[in-house]
Enzyme design. Structure first.
Site, short mmCIF file in Angstrom:
data_model
loop_
_atom_site.label_atom_id
_atom_site.label_comp_id
_atom_site.label_asym_id
_atom_site.label_seq_id
_atom_site.Cartn_x
_atom_site.Cartn_y
_atom_site.Cartn_z
N GLU A 1 0.42 -1.30 0.45
CA GLU A 1 -0.21 0.57 -0.21
C GLU A 1 0.63 1.38 0.07
O GLU A 1 0.25 2.45 0.85
CB GLU A 1 -0.60 -0.13 1.27
CG GLU A 1 -2.05 -1.19 0.98
CD GLU A 1 -3.30 -0.94 2.77
OE1 GLU A 1 -2.91 -0.40 3.43
OE2 GLU A 1 -3.97 -2.16 2.41
N GLU B 1 -5.94 -10.52 -2.17
CA GLU B 1 -6.46 -10.74 -0.27
C GLU B 1 -8.09 -11.04 -0.96
O GLU B 1 -8.31 -9.65 -0.38
CB GLU B 1 -5.99 -9.31 0.40
CG GLU B 1 -5.07 -9.02 0.37
CD GLU B 1 -4.54 -8.24 1.39
OE1 GLU B 1 -5.48 -8.01 1.75
OE2 GLU B 1 -2.95 -7.96 1.16
C1 XIL Z 1 -6.46 -6.61 8.31
C2 XIL Z 1 -6.64 -8.11 8.27
O1 XIL Z 1 -7.22 -9.03 7.84
C3 XIL Z 1 -7.23 -7.60 9.98
O2 XIL Z 1 -7.22 -8.78 10.79
C4 XIL Z 1 -6.22 -7.12 11.08
O3 XIL Z 1 -6.78 -6.48 12.33
C5 XIL Z 1 -6.12 -5.57 10.18
O4 XIL Z 1 -5.44 -6.19 8.72
N1 XIL Z 1 -4.72 -4.96 3.76
C6 XIL Z 1 -3.94 -6.05 4.35
C7 XIL Z 1 -4.61 -6.71 5.16
O5 XIL Z 1 -2.66 -5.87 3.31
O6 XIL Z 1 -2.88 -7.11 5.79
C8 XIL Z 1 -5.47 -5.79 6.31
O7 XIL Z 1 -5.73 -7.22 6.94
C9 XIL Z 1 -6.15 -5.32 5.23
C10 XIL Z 1 -6.44 -4.59 4.43
#
Ligand code: XIL
Length: 372
Positions: free
Chosen positions: A156, A261
């Protein structure tokens, strides 16, 4: 003797029938070159969530750590690393023959405050932060060298308009912090795949910026194996055409598109959701928590169709990996993001770990190799 032979034969046939009745797994249906996986947490590797663990072992050939490799978890204090949950994660993946992904080495979130604090109360400077980054990457990547197959090196780094995000990384180190992270990761494990990961890459400005960023890294001679679109998508957005165009552009740029994701938010979105204050959040929660008691069949079907359409695009554009952000709806982060305390249904297995229609829909696309 004859009786024993007959009963062994019978047993064998029964076992074969049982196996045949078991629907084929996603990993077995995927074409060569496409890995399918899920993000997991310590509950799946320590025996506290056996339902999800069994699904992962049966269905997937790659895993990502949802949280346990993030800086705040694994390196909470300058001189203290907490490797135990991450070790268990890596053991779980390797024991089950999976491609193990590391997430994430450099991010502006879930990073402890000490990382961004200057020495002795002074302003944070480039050399201090670079030294911390190098130690972190060398230690964490070095520990799992040869076992973690690919790393989200930078997560990001871009704003929606494609400029570099204003983070302490950028402020203290300058624009080459991204290159430095890739350089340190390469040093620590030359054989590991290295990725740039971000969200909303279906938006042209951000996608083109990610492509430029990665081309810049490659021009410096750095290793970059893929660009990851997080794909935290929803049933209303993004449009399939935007996904199609984004994957085509990523592919054309010479990097393998990765879906890192994936989940589909089924709840209505509100443009004010992201930065809302508490009172506003409560109002939005009340207005958008529309399925507290279960997902209506029509939405279930819509979700299934959408997943099928997306997978057909992943096949069309030669995605190298599709990783779901979670396993069952029971533990999805979307119950609490972007508004805490709602009930969401974004994955392929429901809250009890039962298969949703979306699983059959995805399996169908893979089985028939549908390319939209
Ligand atoms: C999120 C997790 O799913 C949660 O459990 C945590 O509290 C916060 O982070 N982008 C990403 C991930 O790259 O690492 C994030 O994961 C979601 C958004």
């Amino acid at each position: 003797m004859r009786r024993t032979l007959m009963s062994s034969l019978c047993l064998l046939l029964c076992a074969a029938a049982a196996l045949a009745a078991e629907p084929p797994s996603l990993k077995s249906l995927a074409p060569p070159g496409l890995r399918i996986g899920a993000a997991i947490n310590r509950t799946q590797t320590n025996g506290n969530d056996p339902i999800a663990a069994a699904i992962v072992i049966l269905q997937f050939d790659t895993v990502t750590a949802e949280n346990d490799l993030k800086w705040e978890r694994i390196h909470p204090e300058p001189e203290r690393f907490d490797f135990e949950p991450a070790d268990r994660y890596v053991d779980f993946g390797t024991t089950n023959g999976m491609f193990v992904v590391g997430h994430a080495l450099l991010w502006h979130q879930q990073t402890p405050a000490w990382v961004f604090a200057g020495e002795g109360g002074k302003k944070l400077d480039r050399e201090t932060l670079l030294a911390r980054l190098r130690t972190h990457i060398a230690t964490v990547v070095g520990r799992y060298k040869g076992r973690i197959g690919g790393w989200d090196v930078v997560n990001e780094a871009l704003e929606e308009d494609g400029t570099l995000r204003k983070t302490p990384w950028l402020e203290a180190i300058g624009e080459d912090y991204v290159a430095k992270a890739f350089e340190f990761a390469r040093e620590a494990d030359p054989a590991a795949e290295l990725y740039y990961n971000d969200y909303n890459l279906w938006k042209p400005a951000k996608r083109d910026a990610a492509i430029r960023l990665v081309q810049g890294l490659k021009a410096r001679g750095l290793r970059v194996d893929g660009i990851g679109e997080q794909a935290h998508w929803g049933v209303d957005d993004p449009p399939l055409e935007a996904i199609d165009a984004a994957l085509a552009a990523l592919r054309a740029s010479g990097t393998t598109p990765l879906i890192t994701e994936l989940d589909m938010d089924v709840l209505p979105r509100d443009p004010d959701m992201w930065g809302a204050d508490l009172a506003k959040k409560a109002r939005i929660r009340a207005a958008t928590n529309v399925y507290p008691d279960g997902l209506p069949p029509a939405v279930q079907e819509r979700l299934a169709r959408l997943y099928a359409d997306c997978f057909a695009l992943f096949l069309k554009h030669g995605a190298g990996r599709v990783t779901f952000w979670g396993v069952t709806d029971a533990t999805t982060w979307l119950h609490d993001f972007p508004i805490p305390g709602r009930v969401n249904y974004p994955l392929l297995w429901d809250h009890a770990g039962r298969e949703k229609p979306a699983l059959a829909a995805v399996a169908e696309v893979l089985r028939n190799n549908v390319r939209r």
